[in-house]
Design an enzyme around this catalytic site. Structure first.
Site, PDB file in Angstrom:
ATOM      1  N   ASP A  50       8.948  20.476 -13.219  1.00 41.80           N
ATOM      2  CA  ASP A  50       7.356  20.743 -13.056  1.00 41.80           C
ATOM      3  C   ASP A  50       7.502  20.788 -11.258  1.00 41.80           C
ATOM      4  OD1 ASP A  50       7.588  18.011 -12.075  1.00 41.80           O
ATOM      5  OD2 ASP A  50       5.598  17.643 -13.260  1.00 41.80           O
ATOM      6  N   HIS A  51       6.162  20.668 -10.878  1.00 41.32           N
ATOM      7  CA  HIS A  51       6.349  20.777  -9.296  1.00 41.32           C
ATOM      8  C   HIS A  51       6.761  19.616  -8.689  1.00 41.32           C
ATOM      9  CE1 HIS A  51       2.751  18.799 -11.316  1.00 41.32           C
ATOM     10  NE2 HIS A  51       2.582  18.357 -10.125  1.00 41.32           N
ATOM     11  N   ARG A  67      29.943   6.022 -36.548  1.00 43.05           N
ATOM     12  CA  ARG A  67      29.019   5.460 -36.966  1.00 43.05           C
ATOM     13  C   ARG A  67      27.475   5.935 -36.308  1.00 43.05           C
ATOM     14  NH1 ARG A  67      31.341   2.846 -33.290  1.00 43.05           N
ATOM     15  NH2 ARG A  67      29.958   1.704 -31.321  1.00 43.05           N
ATOM     16  N   HIS A  68      27.708   6.795 -35.285  1.00 41.30           N
ATOM     17  CA  HIS A  68      26.643   7.321 -34.404  1.00 41.30           C
ATOM     18  C   HIS A  68      26.026   8.335 -35.187  1.00 41.30           C
ATOM     19  CE1 HIS A  68      27.818   4.693 -31.304  1.00 41.30           C
ATOM     20  NE2 HIS A  68      28.842   5.081 -31.289  1.00 41.30           N
ATOM     21  N   THR A  73       8.387  11.364 -13.057  1.00 45.26           N
ATOM     22  CA  THR A  73       9.134  10.114 -13.674  1.00 45.26           C
ATOM     23  C   THR A  73      10.169  10.477 -14.735  1.00 45.26           C
ATOM     24  OG1 THR A  73       7.427  10.109 -15.347  1.00 45.26           O
ATOM     25  CG2 THR A  73       6.974   8.901 -13.227  1.00 45.26           C
ATOM     26  N   GLY A  86       7.380  12.272 -18.677  1.00 48.29           N
ATOM     27  CA  GLY A  86       6.559  13.558 -19.423  1.00 48.29           C
ATOM     28  C   GLY A  86       7.526  14.579 -20.016  1.00 48.29           C
ATOM     29  N   CYS A 143      10.779  15.845 -13.984  1.00 52.45           N
ATOM     30  CA  CYS A 143       9.265  15.797 -13.456  1.00 52.45           C
ATOM     31  C   CYS A 143       9.214  14.453 -12.629  1.00 52.45           C
ATOM     32  CB  CYS A 143       8.450  15.713 -14.514  1.00 52.45           C
ATOM     33  SG  CYS A 143       8.587  14.304 -15.696  1.00 52.45           S
ATOM     34  N   HIS A 177      26.626   8.044 -27.671  1.00 52.92           N
ATOM     35  CA  HIS A 177      26.368   7.461 -28.780  1.00 52.92           C
ATOM     36  C   HIS A 177      25.073   8.140 -29.355  1.00 52.92           C
ATOM     37  CE1 HIS A 177      27.327   3.052 -27.784  1.00 52.92           C
ATOM     38  NE2 HIS A 177      28.266   3.773 -27.414  1.00 52.92           N
TER      39      HIS A 177
END
Ligand code: RB5
Length: 146
Positions: free
Chosen positions: A8-9, A132-133, A67, A70, A65, A98
């Site tokens: 995003d911006h 297992r993963h 953080t 989002g 973005c 994993h």
């Protein structure tokens, strides 16, 4: 290996740094925008990047973005997408080994360009371990299909 990249911006400048790195490293990519710091809504960019990964046009996605939160939430609403929000290389490595993550999300207001590029390389250079993963991912797919 082709990589779908979008922001995003708020993530635009970090996306440009990441793309500069991908180009220098001769890693094929497609830029899904944005192309400026004009305000947009991150789900509108997460969707085409997720579609490119789902369809197989691209092997992995990178979404940025402010953080990374989002973008990761939006991307993970798309069936078959396993987006991992990473702010350091250990999580990026484990998200592939994993969790078989197919989209890396990062926050431009959290992570600087040097670390972001290390995170990208940790993500792209790690193979899924399977075993297992795989069983655990199969359980997530059951949830996704409910
Ligand atoms: C935009 O201001 C910001 O909310 C967005 O980039 C992101 O951080 C949302 O999770």
């Amino acid at each position: 290996m082709k990589i779908a990249v979008g922001s995003d911006h708020a993530g635009f400048l970090l996306k440009e740094s990441v793309i500069g790195h991908l180009r220098a490293a001769e890693r094929p990519y497609r830029d899904f925008g944005v192309l400026s710091e004009d305000s947009v809504d991150y789900p509108d960019i997460a969707a085409p990047v997720a579609d490119a990964v789902r369809s197989g046009e691209c092997d992995f996605g990178i979404l940025i973005c402010g953080t990374g939160i989002g973008m990761s939430i939006a991307a993970n609403k798309h069936k078959g997408i396993r987006a991992a929000l990473c702010g350091e290389t250990y999580s990026a490595h484990c998200s592939r080994e994993h969790n078989d993550a197919n989209i890396l999300a990062m926050g431009s207001r959290v992570t600087g360009p040097g670390l972001a590029i290390d995170i990208v390389e940790a993500f792209l250079n790690t193979l899924f371990a399977g075993g297992r993963h795989s069983r655990r991912l199969d359980k997530i797919t059951v949830i996704e299909n409910k």
